[in-house]
Write an enzyme that holds these catalytic residues in place. Sequence first.
Site, mmCIF file in Angstrom:
data_model
loop_
_atom_site.group_PDB
_atom_site.id
_atom_site.type_symbol
_atom_site.label_atom_id
_atom_site.label_comp_id
_atom_site.label_asym_id
_atom_site.label_seq_id
_atom_site.Cartn_x
_atom_site.Cartn_y
_atom_site.Cartn_z
ATOM 1 N N ASP A 21 -1.939 0.486 8.147
ATOM 2 C CA ASP A 21 -1.767 1.154 9.444
ATOM 3 C C ASP A 21 -1.926 0.194 10.617
ATOM 4 O O ASP A 21 -2.347 0.607 11.713
ATOM 5 C CB ASP A 21 -2.763 2.310 9.618
ATOM 6 C CG ASP A 21 -2.433 3.512 8.737
ATOM 7 O OD1 ASP A 21 -1.644 3.359 7.791
ATOM 8 O OD2 ASP A 21 -2.969 4.601 8.998
ATOM 9 N N CYS A 23 2.348 5.486 4.037
ATOM 10 C CA CYS A 23 1.890 4.451 3.114
ATOM 11 C C CYS A 23 2.727 4.289 1.843
ATOM 12 O O CYS A 23 3.296 3.222 1.600
ATOM 13 C CB CYS A 23 0.440 4.724 2.739
ATOM 14 S SG CYS A 23 -0.697 4.688 4.131
ATOM 15 N N HIS A 26 0.329 1.891 -3.192
ATOM 16 C CA HIS A 26 -0.458 3.082 -2.890
ATOM 17 C C HIS A 26 -1.001 3.621 -4.205
ATOM 18 O O HIS A 26 -0.239 3.859 -5.147
ATOM 19 C CB HIS A 26 0.383 4.141 -2.180
ATOM 20 C CG HIS A 26 -0.444 5.209 -1.554
ATOM 21 N ND1 HIS A 26 -0.945 6.276 -2.274
ATOM 22 C CD2 HIS A 26 -0.904 5.372 -0.290
ATOM 23 C CE1 HIS A 26 -1.662 7.039 -1.467
ATOM 24 N NE2 HIS A 26 -1.657 6.521 -0.271
#
Length: 560
Positions: A54, A92, A146
């Site tokens: 992020d 993500c 992820h």
Amino acid sequence: MTRVSGSFKDAKNTLTKMFIRLLVVPLLLVLQSLAPAVFGIEERKNVLFLMADDLRTSLGCYGDPVAKSPNIDQLASKSQVFLNAYAQQAVCAPSRTSMLTSRRPDTTRLYDFKSYWRVHSGNYTTIPQYFKSRGYFTMSVGKVFHPGIASNYTDDYPYSWSIPAYHPASFRYEKEKMCKGEDGKLHANLLCAVNVTEQPGGTLPDLESTEEAVRLLKSQASGNDPFFLAVGFHKPHIPFRIPQEYLSLYPLEEMTLAPDPDVPRRLPPVAYNPWTDVRKRDDVQKLNISFPYGPVPKDFQLRIRQHYYAAVSFMDAQVGRLLSTLDELRLADNTVVVFTSDHGWSLGEHGEWAKYSNFDVTTRVPLIFYVPGATTMFDKPRGSFPFIDVLTQPEYSFMNEKVRKNVVELVDVFPTLSHVAGVGTPQTCPDISFKEELCTEGHNLANAFQYRESRENEEAVSFSQYPRPADTPQVNSDLPDLKDIKVMGYSVRSWDYRFTLWLGFNPETFEVNVYDIHAGELYMLADDPSEDNNVYIDSNHRVIMRKMASLPPAVMQNYV
């Protein structure tokens, strides 16, 4: 005459030999030493692949006057820096899968968190898998893929990694009630600056990951095989559970609000993300913010921005620890370092807080390549990354000399990295590539390392997309499951504009209907760099169709 001619020839031959010995041979040796930068034929280099979570371009090396990121800035000063790099989807799992396979979301068919691409769309080769197949010892630390279904609950081991991926034990507490509130009790807050010694195990996830990465670097320092070490930091992802001392770098009275805190003029509702994950945190719930457009109180906005920047500085320190370890182990002269992020994050711009959109603040990411012998052609790589503790050494200065402003994409990382590391570049994917295990939908950017950017490239564009369940914001607008996706927003970012179309989408057939236009956005960046004024005209469909022709084949093949 004959004797004079012969003497002339002898003298000429002698001078030629001297010229070759004194000039040509040294020149050839120099060219040979520069081979990786010019010809790409040097021995294979190690790879240290660093990914933040992020992280928008809130870094000093990207011109952010607030950010304190000395270690990443130091890396950038000896690297090729791409100022306008864009993720393919601002969330993500889809973004990481897209980058690591060099396939766009419409090829991975991963738009949420609930599919594993190898069984869902195609058995696509990943970056670490490619290096592993070429004799590299590949390792994963922290959040690279992820975790969960999106990487088969194994972080794609054993395909991508030589050993099982490492995840910090302290991450299990990340979403728990670990943040001390004003009432003295523990809460699951958004703002979560802590005394690390009071945390379980006296540590935090990124601290643990850095320690493990340092250990792995030391274990590989004297090995015979090249290594590929990927390290995924968890920050600055929410919650902002970070060491409290980093807040001191950003006094609250010196923080400012986003310059454009209002919803853009004529923004279609489908384009807005209501930042549901932020609303779920205990301290945000107490604010009773109306859904979906209610503004965050200004004093709390300042605190969010303060904590985000503090999280960036905390993550920067971990990067510094790894880079200084490269120096200590004498690995800096034969290791490629890549630093990037999966996507950005809105800090109040457009009235939004999070990712989940197609705006620049959420799709634009840092992309930095350090390549010894190419980006440091006339420098001595060793000893070039001393650790900078920003808490005790606030003054520092670095210059970025190798920067490029033209638009690039995260799908470009695979072909570029494989080239500069010396393992060869995968071929470009055909228009329909679901059955192609190894190919790239990106471009090899290695040529950019060899010459300065002379002008803007109007043909260079990036493609991002975001799914929505409806035309108006609802509770699952940020993260709709595949079955709930009804609209797909395709966004084209060029040098001077961002153009987005929201089109009807069939989640069962993965088909997009180019004639089912739900909404559009057009931002002319010369006059509107923050994308605050949508000048799209609904009736201008002829222009729309012409723009759609520039979409990638992976997108166009799904149109009905």
